[in-house]
Design a protein around this motif. Structure first.
Motif, PDB file in Angstrom:
ATOM      1  N   ASP A   3       8.979   2.018  20.602  1.00 61.54           N
ATOM      2  CA  ASP A   3      10.181   2.079  19.437  1.00 61.54           C
ATOM      3  C   ASP A   3      10.141   3.692  18.866  1.00 61.54           C
ATOM      4  OD1 ASP A   3      11.675   1.489  17.198  1.00 61.54           O
ATOM      5  OD2 ASP A   3      10.875  -0.057  16.718  1.00 61.54           O
ATOM      6  N   ASP A   4      10.983   4.169  19.019  1.00 56.90           N
ATOM      7  CA  ASP A   4      11.068   5.535  18.773  1.00 56.90           C
ATOM      8  C   ASP A   4      11.699   5.813  17.345  1.00 56.90           C
ATOM      9  OD1 ASP A   4      13.692   5.205  19.175  1.00 56.90           O
ATOM     10  OD2 ASP A   4      13.882   6.885  20.610  1.00 56.90           O
ATOM     11  N   ARG A   5      12.017   4.475  16.604  1.00 55.96           N
ATOM     12  CA  ARG A   5      12.573   4.673  15.275  1.00 55.96           C
ATOM     13  C   ARG A   5      11.680   4.882  14.452  1.00 55.96           C
ATOM     14  NH1 ARG A   5      15.042  -0.999  14.334  1.00 55.96           N
ATOM     15  NH2 ARG A   5      12.952  -1.660  15.393  1.00 55.96           N
ATOM     16  N   PRO A   6      11.647   5.518  13.494  1.00 58.91           N
ATOM     17  CA  PRO A   6      10.557   5.892  12.136  1.00 58.91           C
ATOM     18  C   PRO A   6      10.520   4.831  11.512  1.00 58.91           C
ATOM     19  CG  PRO A   6      12.929   7.262  11.817  1.00 58.91           C
ATOM     20  CD  PRO A   6      12.947   6.453  13.204  1.00 58.91           C
ATOM     21  N   ILE A   7       9.231   4.787  10.990  1.00 60.61           N
ATOM     22  CA  ILE A   7       8.846   3.883   9.872  1.00 60.61           C
ATOM     23  C   ILE A   7       8.972   4.616   8.527  1.00 60.61           C
ATOM     24  CG2 ILE A   7       7.101   2.487   8.997  1.00 60.61           C
ATOM     25  CD1 ILE A   7       6.225   1.828  11.915  1.00 60.61           C
ATOM     26  N   VAL A   8       9.542   3.926   7.497  1.00 63.94           N
ATOM     27  CA  VAL A   8       9.437   4.834   6.287  1.00 63.94           C
ATOM     28  C   VAL A   8       8.310   4.275   5.567  1.00 63.94           C
ATOM     29  CG1 VAL A   8      10.606   5.229   4.031  1.00 63.94           C
ATOM     30  CG2 VAL A   8      11.818   4.782   6.286  1.00 63.94           C
ATOM     31  N   VAL A   9       7.490   5.235   5.203  1.00 67.15           N
ATOM     32  CA  VAL A   9       6.018   5.002   4.542  1.00 67.15           C
ATOM     33  C   VAL A   9       6.268   5.580   2.979  1.00 67.15           C
ATOM     34  CG1 VAL A   9       3.533   5.237   4.370  1.00 67.15           C
ATOM     35  CG2 VAL A   9       4.648   4.706   6.653  1.00 67.15           C
ATOM     36  N   ALA A  10       5.983   4.714   1.938  1.00 71.39           N
ATOM     37  CA  ALA A  10       6.013   5.399   0.856  1.00 71.39           C
ATOM     38  C   ALA A  10       4.714   5.171   0.159  1.00 71.39           C
ATOM     39  CB  ALA A  10       7.141   4.828  -0.023  1.00 71.39           C
ATOM     40  N   ILE A  11       4.323   6.127  -0.876  1.00 68.19           N
ATOM     41  CA  ILE A  11       2.943   6.007  -1.469  1.00 68.19           C
ATOM     42  C   ILE A  11       3.230   6.089  -2.919  1.00 68.19           C
ATOM     43  CG2 ILE A  11       0.547   7.047  -1.861  1.00 68.19           C
ATOM     44  CD1 ILE A  11       0.844   7.911   1.004  1.00 68.19           C
ATOM     45  N   THR A  12       3.168   5.071  -3.927  1.00 70.34           N
ATOM     46  CA  THR A  12       3.411   5.298  -5.165  1.00 70.34           C
ATOM     47  C   THR A  12       1.764   5.265  -6.027  1.00 70.34           C
ATOM     48  OG1 THR A  12       3.743   2.728  -5.606  1.00 70.34           O
ATOM     49  CG2 THR A  12       5.709   4.163  -5.140  1.00 70.34           C
ATOM     50  N   GLY A  13       1.958   5.233  -7.651  1.00 75.96           N
ATOM     51  CA  GLY A  13       0.789   5.547  -8.224  1.00 75.96           C
ATOM     52  C   GLY A  13       0.122   4.156  -8.529  1.00 75.96           C
ATOM     53  N   ALA A  14      -0.139   3.374  -7.465  1.00 74.86           N
ATOM     54  CA  ALA A  14      -0.922   2.182  -8.085  1.00 74.86           C
ATOM     55  C   ALA A  14      -2.520   2.438  -7.398  1.00 74.86           C
ATOM     56  CB  ALA A  14      -0.492   0.867  -7.199  1.00 74.86           C
ATOM     57  N   GLY A  42       1.819   8.873  -6.710  1.00 76.76           N
ATOM     58  CA  GLY A  42       1.376   8.556  -5.706  1.00 76.76           C
ATOM     59  C   GLY A  42       0.314   9.875  -5.253  1.00 76.76           C
ATOM     60  N   TRP A  43       0.856  10.942  -5.535  1.00 75.83           N
ATOM     61  CA  TRP A  43      -0.182  12.364  -5.453  1.00 75.83           C
ATOM     62  C   TRP A  43      -1.413  12.176  -6.496  1.00 75.83           C
ATOM     63  CZ3 TRP A  43      -0.439  14.129  -0.934  1.00 75.83           C
ATOM     64  CH2 TRP A  43       0.706  14.476  -0.296  1.00 75.83           C
ATOM     65  N   ARG A  44      -1.037  11.612  -7.799  1.00 76.01           N
ATOM     66  CA  ARG A  44      -2.077  11.622  -8.514  1.00 76.01           C
ATOM     67  C   ARG A  44      -3.326  10.579  -8.191  1.00 76.01           C
ATOM     68  NH1 ARG A  44      -1.386  10.663 -15.039  1.00 76.01           N
ATOM     69  NH2 ARG A  44      -3.709  10.399 -15.591  1.00 76.01           N
ATOM     70  N   LEU A  45      -2.662   9.446  -7.670  1.00 78.58           N
ATOM     71  CA  LEU A  45      -3.749   8.480  -7.307  1.00 78.58           C
ATOM     72  C   LEU A  45      -4.516   9.095  -5.669  1.00 78.58           C
ATOM     73  CD1 LEU A  45      -4.697   5.840  -8.459  1.00 78.58           C
ATOM     74  CD2 LEU A  45      -2.503   7.154  -9.504  1.00 78.58           C
ATOM     75  N   MET A  46      -3.572   9.675  -5.068  1.00 77.43           N
ATOM     76  CA  MET A  46      -4.352  10.174  -3.643  1.00 77.43           C
ATOM     77  C   MET A  46      -5.329  11.292  -4.058  1.00 77.43           C
ATOM     78  SD  MET A  46      -3.147   9.138  -0.704  1.00 77.43           S
ATOM     79  CE  MET A  46      -2.960  10.432   0.463  1.00 77.43           C
ATOM     80  N   GLN A  47      -5.301  12.064  -5.204  1.00 76.68           N
ATOM     81  CA  GLN A  47      -6.187  12.908  -5.591  1.00 76.68           C
ATOM     82  C   GLN A  47      -7.431  12.393  -6.167  1.00 76.68           C
ATOM     83  OE1 GLN A  47      -6.363  16.602  -5.360  1.00 76.68           O
ATOM     84  NE2 GLN A  47      -8.301  16.168  -6.029  1.00 76.68           N
ATOM     85  N   ALA A  48      -6.891  11.443  -7.022  1.00 77.12           N
ATOM     86  CA  ALA A  48      -8.017  10.785  -7.627  1.00 77.12           C
ATOM     87  C   ALA A  48      -9.137   9.859  -6.653  1.00 77.12           C
ATOM     88  CB  ALA A  48      -7.562   9.802  -8.724  1.00 77.12           C
TER      89      ALA A  48
END
Ligand SMILES: Cc1cc2nc3c(=O)[nH]c(=O)nc-3n(C[C@H](O)[C@H](O)[C@H](O)COP(=O)(O)O)c2cc1C
Length: 206
Positions: A3-14, A42-48
């Motif tokens: 399947d060459d369709r992209p998957i949308v992946v979102a990262i939020t701040g939980a 999301g970036w804040r939690l990725m960092q933490a």
């Protein structure tokens, strides 16, 4: 069939950035196209939680060649990016982890960020939308919002790993949740042993 369709992946701040990192790692390894959106928290939690605070660091962690082959980064402030339109093809969206704030916005169709808009598009186009919340305890507002999005067509897949496969490492708990996400996205994986019933009663269907 590929399947060459992209998957949308979102990262939020939980809390739960390790789930997001493992999910991306697995999708990149499976050579799936990903459109990635990360909210500011999301970036804040990725960092933490993962010591990753930028696209550059994420690219280094996932492998530069692998990242470039699979991942297209979209700006959460850009509501004109591809996932904002129903006419752009994709295989669905997962928000992992999904904050209660973003879940609330989706439940009322607010669409005030690219993440919220892309989720709204997934619902209107009847595409898969997986929300992976992490909060405890849950208020009546949280529960009502989860019911609203479920009735609208989303799948709420809480980040709540099971223990019946006898995890011994944190990574096992992470893989348990990511495996369920991949199952719902229809992506083949071997992250966890599948329950076959011979270990005892009570866990089938979990
Ligand atoms: C360290 C930290 C941990 C957090 N953990 C959670 C959480 O587990 N669940 C949640 O819903 N929100 C959590 N939040 C709050 C969200 O980050 C906050 O509501 C934010 O506005 C969400 O925005 P976003 O959905 O655009 O990322 C946390 C915030 C911080 C700073």
């Amino acid at each position: 069939m590929s399947d060459d369709r992209p998957i949308v992946v979102a990262i939020t701040g939980a809390s739960g950035a390790p789930y997001a990192l493992r999910l991306l790692d697995t999708l990149v390894e499976a050579r799936r196209a990903v459109q990635l959106i990360v909210s500011s928290h999301g970036w804040r939690l990725m960092q933490a939680e993962c010591a990753i605070g930028s696209i550059r660091q994420l690219r280094e962690r996932l492998g530069e060649a692998e990242f470039d082959a699979s991942i297209e980064v979209c700006d959460d402030l850009d509501r004109g990016a591809a996932p904002a339109s129903g006419s752009a093809r994709n295989a669905g969206m997962v928000i992992c982890p999904c904050s209660m704030g973003t879940l609330s916005a989706i439940s009322v169709g607010a669409s005030r960020s690219l993440i919220e808009r892309a989720a709204d598009v997934a619902l209107k186009e009847r595409r898969p939308l997986l929300l992976v919340p992490r909060e405890t305890p849950l208020s009546a507002i949280h529960l009502e919002n989860m019911l609203r999005v479920t009735r609208a067509g989303a799948v709420v897949l809480p980040a709540s790993p099971g223990f019946y496969l006898r995890p011994s490492r944190v990574e096992d708990l992470v893989d348990f949740v990511v495996a369920r996400i991949l199952d719902h996205l229809g992506v083949e994986h071997t992250l966890v042993r599948r329950w076959s019933g011979e270990d005892g009663a009570g866990a089938a269907g979990a």
